[in-house]
Each structure stands twice: as C-alpha cells, then as structure tokens.
Design an enzyme around this catalytic site. Structure first.
Site, mmCIF file in Angstrom:
data_model
loop_
_atom_site.group_PDB
_atom_site.id
_atom_site.type_symbol
_atom_site.label_atom_id
_atom_site.label_comp_id
_atom_site.label_asym_id
_atom_site.label_seq_id
_atom_site.Cartn_x
_atom_site.Cartn_y
_atom_site.Cartn_z
ATOM 1 N N CYS A 2 13.851 3.937 2.566
ATOM 2 C CA CYS A 2 15.287 4.188 2.519
ATOM 3 C C CYS A 2 15.977 3.267 3.526
ATOM 4 O O CYS A 2 15.433 2.924 4.565
ATOM 5 C CB CYS A 2 15.700 5.611 2.853
ATOM 6 S SG CYS A 2 15.018 6.840 1.758
ATOM 7 N N ARG A 27 14.403 -1.766 0.900
ATOM 8 C CA ARG A 27 13.739 -0.590 1.471
ATOM 9 C C ARG A 27 13.640 0.570 0.484
ATOM 10 O O ARG A 27 12.937 1.552 0.743
ATOM 11 C CB ARG A 27 14.493 -0.128 2.721
ATOM 12 C CG ARG A 27 14.556 -1.162 3.810
ATOM 13 C CD ARG A 27 15.298 -0.620 4.991
ATOM 14 N NE ARG A 27 14.568 0.434 5.649
ATOM 15 C CZ ARG A 27 13.678 0.260 6.609
ATOM 16 N NH1 ARG A 27 13.410 -0.949 7.041
ATOM 17 N NH2 ARG A 27 13.060 1.280 7.147
ATOM 18 N N TRP A 80 14.610 5.697 -1.339
ATOM 19 C CA TRP A 80 13.282 5.680 -1.939
ATOM 20 C C TRP A 80 12.819 7.124 -1.829
ATOM 21 O O TRP A 80 12.540 7.621 -0.737
ATOM 22 C CB TRP A 80 12.353 4.745 -1.167
ATOM 23 C CG TRP A 80 11.023 4.569 -1.826
ATOM 24 C CD1 TRP A 80 10.706 3.672 -2.808
ATOM 25 C CD2 TRP A 80 9.826 5.311 -1.564
ATOM 26 N NE1 TRP A 80 9.388 3.812 -3.166
ATOM 27 C CE2 TRP A 80 8.826 4.812 -2.429
ATOM 28 C CE3 TRP A 80 9.505 6.350 -0.707
ATOM 29 C CZ2 TRP A 80 7.533 5.307 -2.440
ATOM 30 C CZ3 TRP A 80 8.216 6.856 -0.724
ATOM 31 C CH2 TRP A 80 7.234 6.327 -1.583
ATOM 32 N N ASN A 106 16.733 8.390 6.901
ATOM 33 C CA ASN A 106 15.503 7.749 6.443
ATOM 34 C C ASN A 106 14.347 8.491 7.104
ATOM 35 O O ASN A 106 14.475 8.905 8.247
ATOM 36 C CB ASN A 106 15.511 6.277 6.877
ATOM 37 C CG ASN A 106 14.141 5.645 6.797
ATOM 38 O OD1 ASN A 106 13.392 5.908 5.866
ATOM 39 N ND2 ASN A 106 13.808 4.812 7.765
ATOM 40 N N GLY A 107 13.235 8.687 6.380
ATOM 41 C CA GLY A 107 12.084 9.348 6.988
ATOM 42 C C GLY A 107 11.835 10.709 6.379
ATOM 43 O O GLY A 107 12.275 10.990 5.257
ATOM 44 N N GLU A 489 -5.705 -10.111 -3.232
ATOM 45 C CA GLU A 489 -4.272 -10.345 -3.055
ATOM 46 C C GLU A 489 -3.621 -10.788 -4.367
ATOM 47 O O GLU A 489 -2.535 -10.324 -4.729
ATOM 48 C CB GLU A 489 -4.066 -11.384 -1.934
ATOM 49 C CG GLU A 489 -2.629 -11.757 -1.654
ATOM 50 C CD GLU A 489 -1.724 -10.581 -1.308
ATOM 51 O OE1 GLU A 489 -2.203 -9.457 -1.095
ATOM 52 O OE2 GLU A 489 -0.500 -10.784 -1.295
ATOM 53 N N LYS A 493 -0.702 -8.748 -6.298
ATOM 54 C CA LYS A 493 0.594 -9.356 -6.628
ATOM 55 C C LYS A 493 0.900 -9.129 -8.104
ATOM 56 O O LYS A 493 2.013 -8.755 -8.461
ATOM 57 C CB LYS A 493 0.587 -10.879 -6.362
ATOM 58 C CG LYS A 493 0.659 -11.328 -4.934
ATOM 59 C CD LYS A 493 1.966 -11.113 -4.238
ATOM 60 C CE LYS A 493 2.043 -9.787 -3.572
ATOM 61 N NZ LYS A 493 1.585 -9.656 -2.207
ATOM 62 N N GLU A 496 1.634 -5.320 -8.942
ATOM 63 C CA GLU A 496 2.836 -4.691 -8.380
ATOM 64 C C GLU A 496 4.131 -5.222 -8.987
ATOM 65 O O GLU A 496 5.122 -4.496 -9.011
ATOM 66 C CB GLU A 496 2.865 -4.782 -6.851
ATOM 67 C CG GLU A 496 3.161 -6.132 -6.278
ATOM 68 C CD GLU A 496 3.212 -6.132 -4.756
ATOM 69 O OE1 GLU A 496 3.738 -5.186 -4.158
ATOM 70 O OE2 GLU A 496 2.732 -7.110 -4.165
ATOM 71 N N HIS A 512 -22.461 -5.021 -11.765
ATOM 72 C CA HIS A 512 -22.738 -3.616 -11.434
ATOM 73 C C HIS A 512 -21.672 -2.680 -11.990
ATOM 74 O O HIS A 512 -21.497 -1.583 -11.487
ATOM 75 C CB HIS A 512 -22.884 -3.467 -9.915
ATOM 76 C CG HIS A 512 -23.967 -4.343 -9.366
ATOM 77 N ND1 HIS A 512 -25.308 -4.051 -9.505
ATOM 78 C CD2 HIS A 512 -23.912 -5.549 -8.734
ATOM 79 C CE1 HIS A 512 -26.026 -5.025 -8.957
ATOM 80 N NE2 HIS A 512 -25.196 -5.955 -8.486
ATOM 81 N N LYS A 611 9.784 -1.938 0.379
ATOM 82 C CA LYS A 611 9.246 -2.975 1.258
ATOM 83 C C LYS A 611 8.549 -2.384 2.484
ATOM 84 O O LYS A 611 7.506 -2.856 2.903
ATOM 85 C CB LYS A 611 10.399 -3.880 1.690
ATOM 86 C CG LYS A 611 9.997 -5.042 2.572
ATOM 87 C CD LYS A 611 9.315 -6.101 1.755
ATOM 88 C CE LYS A 611 8.847 -7.270 2.606
ATOM 89 N NZ LYS A 611 7.804 -8.029 1.894
#
Ligand code: M6R
Length: 616
Positions: A2, A27, A80, A106-107, A489, A493, A496, A512, A611
């Site tokens: 947020c 955010r 968020w 926020n939080g 990575e 990418k 997401e 395997h 983010k």
C-alpha cells in the site's frame, strides 16, 4: 504494501496527492482513494472522499476535475489488499463515525479483531472489513482537541506493523502520522509538508527528507514539524537531502518502467562499482561495519532474501565460494526466520533486499543479529528499515526501481556481491593478486558490455523469438552451475508478468521428475553459456529434444556449437563464466517482457503483486 500520502501546505493538495499516488502505485494498485478537507455549507470543514476499485485511473476519473473548493489538506492511498476483499468499502481513506477523523494506513494491525470487538461493544458500527478502520474510531475516541496527543495514546494499543497518516476536520492545517516497522518519510518543502510511504511520492516537489523512528508521532503544518517520542517528549532532527533524480520516477520515453529499468542496467552496474573499484584494481567497501581484519576472520556467510534478491544471493554463493573459499548458505528469508538459527558470532549474515523493507528479510536479519552474527544489509534504499536493523550496509546504487519485476536492482545486487567476494578472496589470500586484478578488470568492463548489447539488434531478436512462443501454456527452464540461479530468475520474471506457469530446475535434476512434463513442442529455455559445464548442458538439451521439446538456448556470443543443438538462440555477451549471470539474465528479462507485451499485459503492474512486501 500500500502507498500512503498526505499533504498540508499552501498549494492545492488535490493534484499533488494524485500525482504522488501515481508514483506510489507500484506498492499496490487494487483500489485507491483520496480525502480532501474542504469547506462545508455552514462555514466549517468536512472531508470530501472518493474511493474506487481498480488502479489509479479509476480514481482519477471518479475524482473528476477540481470542484473549486479550496482544500486545506489531503490524504491519498493506493491499496494492496491484506484484510478485506477488494471493494470500495474496504478502500482507504477510512473515517470515524462522525466523519471528522480520516486515516490512510499501510501495514497490518494484528490485534484488530479484539479492538474491533471492543469498539463494537461501545456501539461503533464498522463500514469495512479492514483492520485499518479501527484507527479512525480509536483516534476519535481519544481526541480531546489535540490530534497528536490522541495518536500518541492510541499507538500502545496497536499490535503489528503499520504506518498511517491522519487528519481531523477540526484541525484544518495539521496532519499527524506514525509508524512501526513500516516505511514513512516526511518531505519538507517551502511552506508545505508531505508525509508518504516512500520518497518518490514527493520527489518532484522536494528532496529534503526526514525519516521517523518506530513509535514516533510526527505532526506537520504548512510551516512547522514536531516529533514526539512514545512518552510525549520532543525529538529534534534535521532533514537530509536525497540525491535521487526526480526523472527516475518517470518513464523517460520508454513505454514501461520495466523496459526503462532493463536499459538502465549499465548505469546501475557502473554506479554500484563507483569509486569502490579503484583504478589500481583495489576495492574499498566501507559501511560494512567490519574492518579488514574482522572481514578476513569471517568463516561462514549466510545470505537471506526473498524473490529476485534471493536469486542474486544464489549467484553470490558461487562467487564467494569460488573466489574467497568461504562457505555460504543462501536461504529464503521466510523459511530462515522460523528455522533453528545456527548463525552466531564470527558469522556474516547478508540481508539482500532492494527495498530494505521486505518483512521476512527484516525478520530473518533480526533473528541472526539476536544470535550475535554480524548482519549487513545489501539494499538499494538509503535509510530503509534494513539499514537501521543492520550492523553495516552495502548499498547498490541502481537508482529508484518502479517496475514490480525487479531487473536493474538484481544485476546491481550481483555486482555488489561480486565486489564483496573479490574483497574477501584477497583478504583471505584465496585468490592471487594477478587473478584478482583480472577479475577487477572484468567487473569494470561489464557496464559497457551490457550497454553495447542493449544498443545492438539482440534485444529485437529476443522480441522476435518471444512473439513466436508467447502463446505456449508452459515453459521449463534448465541450467547448470551459475546458470541455475539465472534460470530461477528468468522463470520468475516470465511467470510474474505473463502469468504463464514456469518451472526452473538444475538441468541435472530434470531426469528426476520434470522431464515428465515435456511433450511434443514444449518450449524449454536452457541457459547454455560457455563454461566448464557447457558439454553437460548440451547433453541435457539432447535429452529434452529427444522428447520433442523445442529448445530456446541462452548462449555466449560467438559460440559456434549451439546452433546445431537449439531451435532458437538468445545471445548473451561474452564474459568470464562466473560473471555470466550478469549478462545471461538480461535476454531472459527481455524475453519475459516481450512475451507479456505480446499478450497485451501490464508489465509494470502484474496482478496480485506489489513492489514492496511489508507483510509476512
Ligand atoms: O525489496 P526486496 O528485494 O526485498 O524484494 C524481494 C522480492 O519481493 C522481490 O525481489 C520480488 O521477487 C520481485 N519483485 C520479483 O521481480
């Protein structure tokens, strides 16, 4: 997560807040809201509040043009969701029952259920499902003409980690804010103040920034600022000037932040090297909180991180173990924090976090610090929580990164880890001076190598391959040695920002289990850069091709062999094998970007993500 912002000053807050929200949208972006303190029909003041579901564009539409009423101050929020679904009722700002107190937060307030029940027992009717809504009700109940005092009384009642900004309609020139383990900064302008989750929110307006400590309460008016500690005592602190360029919060002609940030990697690497790598090849890493003798005594290193930063840590392990011969344990922070921590005195723990605010990484660093380990934050953000919680700091200097998918901060982290590895290697006499000088030269060369690559036709070639494969339902990524974290990575990418499922595996593990996923035409991305495992990787390529898979290889420029083995080749610039993660990851960033573009997706704001992950 947020983004929150408040403004008080002589200018109209509406556009400043909407502008600031635009720069905080990375955010969170599932809903947004704005509250302006405007005149009412009786000569008093009231809050005019607009809240919308969806990203900021929806709020801009709903907020319409300025209604002409001069607003004294304002608050904004981009959400968020954690507690409560994505609905208009759950969007911030939240207000007290009489609508005189308005809050953005926020939080997470962890004890909100109990607080909510107590307030309901006192007759308060809640209008949302959020934890944040307890705040305006509590503050209204404690308010006796002094908003800062009311906030100070409410803070000890709250559990969890949060940052919030509050305004009261009876105090039309004052904003009050507080934080606990969540970011909150004050921007000090000429006759105005901003309070926000992050500096970019007001960077266009001022670079004078003041940070707050946990459980401090700050009260700002147009001209003044007062900071109170938990006991009501006053704290004095001068703002500092940040050096970030305001343009870094703009796209500068690129269609997206992600593409801009991919192209900023040469300068991110160059700045991270900066004056640390001297012309004579020596390296100066200050700020670690360890002198050379103490560094030379480090016997074990633990790297804790999440997501892309974890992948940088995995690359760091190869470099440190090879150049310095120090054993390295790399672990996902959300697991490390709950395991029996065996780090202790003599161990170096690196918390790798671009934002410096990731809740799990901060917790893992705290656990290790309590055990007596020396904890260093490897971060991109000055003054972030990680820098305060650590014994030392190693900064990446990638500049502000806005795209949710991390790119330039990742390569900058790898570069910083390379500098640390080389320093340790020298101090421990694990590497010859000639070898160290060669590596120092290679590191110095890297920014230019990447710049040349990004200016060449190679990125367009990656785009062409991506467009041929963008409709595939699944991608397997394989690699060996340093190619493994590159695969991790690259796969992260792609998933997401394109929402295409991916798996990334050490190529030797493929037999395997994952090989069962392959069928005729399955795309397999193989990191097959030059190095001592190249032939082994080629054998793995043969195995997947024998099952009908199509191979997209990432190979070193100039390699003659790969064409005979792969269906497609994404070229990566030639550098020494151990440094190849710095170059091989770039075509994979571009590949993910181009696939998402071909699918018409918003790469800067992928669904469900934010983010900065300030919740567990
Ligand atoms: O700020 P941090 O580096 O601690 O963030 C950790 C992860 O949330 C982050 O790397 C995430 O995986 C990336 N946005 C993925 O691109």
């Amino acid at each position: 997560m947020c983004g929150i912002i408040g403004y008080v000053g002589t200018r109209s807050p509406r556009s400043l807040i909407l502008d600031g929200l635009g720069r905080l949208e990375y955010r969170g972006y599932d809903s947004a809201g704005l509250a302006l303190l405007v005149g009412d029909d009786n000569g008093g003041r009231r809050f005019a509040t607009t809240r919308t579901v969806g990203n900021l564009e929806r709020l801009l539409e709903a907020a319409g043009a300025d209604d002409g009423a001069h607003a004294a101050l304002g608050l904004g929020h981009t959400r968020w969701a954690t507690h409560g679904r994505v609905t208009q009722e759950n969007a911030h700002p939240h207000a007290s029952a009489d609508e005189r107190v308005v809050v953005v937060m926020n939080g997470i307030i962890e004890n909100y259920q109990r607080l909510r029940s107590e307030l309901q027992g006192q007759g308060v009717v809640f209008r949302s499902e959020t934890d944040a809504e307890v705040l305006p009700h509590l503050i209204a109940r404690h308010y006796q003409g002094d908003l800062a005092e009311a906030v100070r009384e409410v803070l000890p009642l709250l559990g969890g980690h949060f940052a919030f900004v509050v305004a009261h309609a009876d105090e039309p020139e004052r904003l009050v804010a507080a934080r606990r383990e969540c970011p909150l900064v004050v921007g000090v302008g000429e006759g105005e103040h901003f309070v926000a989750s992050a500096i970019p929110a007001f960077l266009r307006e001022t670079r004078e920034v003041m940070t707050l400590e946990d459980d401090e309460v700050v009260s700002v008016t147009s001209h003044g600022m007062q900071i109170f500690d938990a006991h009501g005592g006053r704290s004095e602190r001068a703002p500092h000037t940040v050096e970030w360029d305001a343009d870094s919060a703009e796209k500068s002609g690129y269609p997206t932040f992600m593409l801009k940030e991919i192209h900023e990697q040469p300068s991110a690497l160059w700045d991270t090297l900066g004056d640390r790598l001297r012309p004579d090849g020596s390296i100066e890493l200050d700020g670690l909180g360890l002198d050379e003798a103490a560094l030379a005594r480090v016997e074990r290193i633990h790297i804790v991180a999440c997501g892309t930063s974890y992948h940088a840590g995995l690359v760091g392990r190869y470099l440190i173990e090879d150049w310095a011969r120090v054993p390295v344990n790399v672990e996902v922070a959300s697991e490390y924090r709950y395991r029996t921590c065996l780090a202790g005195p003599g161990d170096l723990v690196l918390g790798v976090t671009q934002s410096g605010e990731t809740a799990d990484t901060l917790a893992a660093m705290r656990v290790a610090r309590e055990r007596g380990a020396h904890v260093v934050a490897l971060t991109n953000v000055m003054g972030s929580q990680a820098t305060r919680d650590a014994d030392g700091v190693l900064y990446t200097r990638a500049g502000l990164e806005i795209g949710v998918a991390a790119t330039k901060t990742h390569t900058a982290q790898v570069m910083a880890l390379a500098l640390l590895a080389l320093t340790l290697g020298r101090l421990k006499w694990a590497i010859t001076e000639a070898g160290a000088l060669d590596l120092a030269d290679e590191l110095r060369r890297l920014p230019e190598v990447l710049e040349t690559y990004l200016a060449s036709s190679a990125p367009d070639d990656v785009g062409a391959v991506a467009r041929r494969y963008h409709d595939r339902p699944f991608f397997l990524y394989l690699g060996r040695h340093v190619g493994v974290p590159v695969c991790f990575e690259g796969a992260l990418k792609l998933k997401e920002i394109s929402y295409i499922p991916t798996e990334a595996y050490p190529a030797g593990e493929m037999k395997h289990g994952p090989i069962a996923l392959l069928e005729e035409g399955s795309p397999v991305v193989v990191v097959a850069t030059d190095g001592h495992v190249f032939d082994k990787v080629i054998s793995n390529i043969q195995e997947v091709r024998a099952r009908g898979a199509r191979v997209i290889a990432v190979a070193t420029e100039g390699n003659q062999e790969i064409a005979g083995h792969a269906d497609e080749v994404l070229w990566a610039p030639r550098v020494p094998a151990l440094l190849s993660p710095l170059t091989a990851v770039v075509p994979l960033q571009l590949f993910a970007y181009e696939v998402a573009q071909a699918l018409g997706l918003n790469v800067d704001q992928p669904r469900n993500l934010a983010k900065t992950v300030t919740v567990e």
